[in-house]
Design a protein around this motif. Structure first.
Motif, short mmCIF file in Angstrom:
data_model
loop_
_atom_site.label_atom_id
_atom_site.label_comp_id
_atom_site.label_asym_id
_atom_site.label_seq_id
_atom_site.Cartn_x
_atom_site.Cartn_y
_atom_site.Cartn_z
N GLY A 158 0.79 -1.22 0.00
CA GLY A 158 0.00 0.00 0.00
C GLY A 158 0.83 1.28 0.00
N ASP A 159 2.14 1.16 0.23
CA ASP A 159 3.01 2.33 0.19
C ASP A 159 3.82 2.27 -1.11
OD1 ASP A 159 4.86 4.37 0.49
OD2 ASP A 159 5.29 3.90 2.59
N GLU A 160 3.34 2.97 -2.12
CA GLU A 160 3.94 2.87 -3.45
C GLU A 160 5.34 3.46 -3.55
OE1 GLU A 160 1.34 3.86 -6.67
OE2 GLU A 160 -0.19 2.45 -5.98
N ARG A 161 5.82 4.10 -2.46
CA ARG A 161 7.22 4.55 -2.46
C ARG A 161 8.17 3.37 -2.56
NH1 ARG A 161 8.18 7.40 2.84
NH2 ARG A 161 6.86 5.69 3.49
N PHE A 162 7.69 2.17 -2.18
CA PHE A 162 8.51 0.96 -2.20
C PHE A 162 8.19 0.07 -3.38
CE2 PHE A 162 8.27 2.48 2.12
CZ PHE A 162 9.60 2.49 2.49
N GLY A 163 7.30 0.51 -4.25
CA GLY A 163 6.91 -0.28 -5.41
C GLY A 163 5.50 -0.80 -5.28
N VAL A 164 5.04 -1.38 -6.37
CA VAL A 164 3.71 -1.96 -6.44
C VAL A 164 3.89 -3.48 -6.51
CG1 VAL A 164 1.57 -2.08 -7.77
CG2 VAL A 164 2.85 0.08 -7.64
N PRO A 165 3.56 -4.19 -5.43
CA PRO A 165 3.76 -5.64 -5.40
C PRO A 165 2.90 -6.37 -6.44
CG PRO A 165 3.37 -4.78 -3.20
CD PRO A 165 3.06 -3.68 -4.16
N LEU A 166 3.51 -7.37 -7.08
CA LEU A 166 2.81 -8.19 -8.05
C LEU A 166 2.44 -9.55 -7.46
CD1 LEU A 166 5.04 -7.38 -11.16
CD2 LEU A 166 2.88 -6.31 -10.46
N ARG A 167 2.75 -9.74 -6.17
CA ARG A 167 2.38 -10.97 -5.45
C ARG A 167 2.13 -10.62 -3.99
NH1 ARG A 167 7.57 -14.83 -6.38
NH2 ARG A 167 6.80 -15.83 -4.51
N ASP A 168 1.49 -11.53 -3.27
CA ASP A 168 1.04 -11.20 -1.91
C ASP A 168 1.87 -11.86 -0.80
OD1 ASP A 168 0.22 -13.82 -2.08
OD2 ASP A 168 -1.92 -13.39 -1.83
N ASP A 169 3.04 -12.40 -1.13
CA ASP A 169 3.82 -13.13 -0.13
C ASP A 169 5.18 -12.48 0.15
OD1 ASP A 169 4.91 -13.66 -2.63
OD2 ASP A 169 5.31 -15.78 -2.20
N LEU A 170 5.28 -11.18 -0.04
CA LEU A 170 6.55 -10.49 0.14
C LEU A 170 6.77 -10.07 1.59
CD1 LEU A 170 6.56 -8.17 -3.02
CD2 LEU A 170 7.49 -10.50 -2.79
N ALA A 171 8.02 -10.21 2.04
CA ALA A 171 8.45 -9.74 3.36
C ALA A 171 9.94 -9.44 3.23
CB ALA A 171 8.21 -10.82 4.42
N PHE A 172 10.52 -8.84 4.26
CA PHE A 172 11.95 -8.58 4.29
C PHE A 172 12.61 -9.50 5.31
CE2 PHE A 172 10.33 -4.32 3.02
CZ PHE A 172 11.02 -4.19 1.83
N GLU A 173 13.70 -10.15 4.90
CA GLU A 173 14.47 -10.97 5.83
C GLU A 173 15.72 -10.21 6.24
OE1 GLU A 173 16.66 -15.29 6.47
OE2 GLU A 173 15.48 -14.97 4.66
N LEU A 174 16.01 -10.24 7.54
CA LEU A 174 17.20 -9.59 8.08
C LEU A 174 18.42 -10.50 7.88
CD1 LEU A 174 18.53 -7.30 9.79
CD2 LEU A 174 17.97 -8.70 11.81
N LEU A 175 19.48 -9.95 7.28
CA LEU A 175 20.75 -10.63 7.13
C LEU A 175 21.79 -9.84 7.93
CD1 LEU A 175 20.86 -11.34 3.27
CD2 LEU A 175 19.85 -12.73 5.08
N VAL A 176 22.73 -10.54 8.57
CA VAL A 176 23.69 -9.91 9.46
C VAL A 176 25.09 -10.46 9.19
CG1 VAL A 176 24.33 -9.61 11.90
CG2 VAL A 176 21.94 -9.60 11.25
N LYS A 177 26.09 -9.58 9.27
CA LYS A 177 27.48 -9.98 9.14
C LYS A 177 28.30 -9.33 10.24
CE LYS A 177 31.44 -10.05 6.02
NZ LYS A 177 31.91 -9.74 4.65
N SER A 178 29.08 -10.13 10.95
CA SER A 178 30.00 -9.57 11.94
C SER A 178 31.15 -8.91 11.21
CB SER A 178 30.54 -10.66 12.86
OG SER A 178 29.51 -11.14 13.67
N LEU A 179 31.51 -7.72 11.68
CA LEU A 179 32.64 -7.01 11.08
C LEU A 179 33.84 -7.17 12.01
CD1 LEU A 179 30.83 -3.75 9.91
CD2 LEU A 179 31.43 -5.74 8.53
#
Length: 179
Positions: A158-179
């Motif tokens: 619903g926030d088109e600043r991030f794009g218009v989704p073409l599917r309903d199963d999108l989420a963000f996964e957190l990835l981490v790297k130790s520096l």
């Protein structure tokens, strides 16, 4: 002092005058038919914009971060957003010009981003979020030392600043790297 090698990669912090070129670069790497020339396209599951001038200008002006620019022979060819967040640095808006993807440029840009996070902010960790359906991109980051956390955050439907989704199963996964 600039390198004498015209193919050498140079890095700098983006300035306001870079904003239109940065928007074009990010859009070309992620959205529309132009993005299909590279492997980072999101065109199959997101339409609309990836970013806009206001969003990029906000990142450029943010006091606790930077938009790192990579240039070759004076041409802007890659960028990434770094934001200092206490004990870690957030890594985002990573873009490589589509025709240059797959040749090791992204690895060089990420190494420079991680170096700056360690040296400039003494960060212990780099964090990023990746759209969960981007298995090939997640695998790329895992090869670079990032670990999948399994921690998901919702996609901003619903926030088109991030794009218009073409599917309903999108989420963000957190990835981490130790520096």
């Amino acid at each position: 002092m600039p390198s004498a090698d015209p193919q050498a990669l140079t890095f700098r912090t983006a300035v306001e005058a870079d904003v239109p070129a940065l928007v074009e670069l990010v859009e070309s790497a992620y959205r529309g038919d132009a993005s299909r020339a590279g492997w980072t396209t999101e065109a199959d599951f997101l339409d609309g914009q990836r970013t806009d001038e206001a969003g990029v200008a906000g990142i450029v002006a943010h006091p606790d971060g930077m938009l790192l620019v990579a240039e070759r022979a004076g041409e802007l060819i890659s960028c990434c957003h770094l934001e200092h967040r206490g004990d870690h640095v957030y890594f985002g808006m990573f873009a490589v010009r589509p025709g240059l993807q797959g040749g090791g440029l992204g690895k060089e840009v990420m190494a420079e981003a991680e170096r700056r996070a360690r040296e400039q902010w003494e960060a212990k960790e780099m964090r990023m979020t990746v759209v969960n359906v981007r298995e090939e991109l997640i695998a790329y980051y895992v090869r670079r030392g990032y670990e999948r956390t399994g921690e998901m955050s919702p996609f901003p439907y619903g926030d088109e600043r991030f794009g218009v989704p073409l599917r309903d199963d999108l989420a963000f996964e957190l990835l981490v790297k130790s520096l």
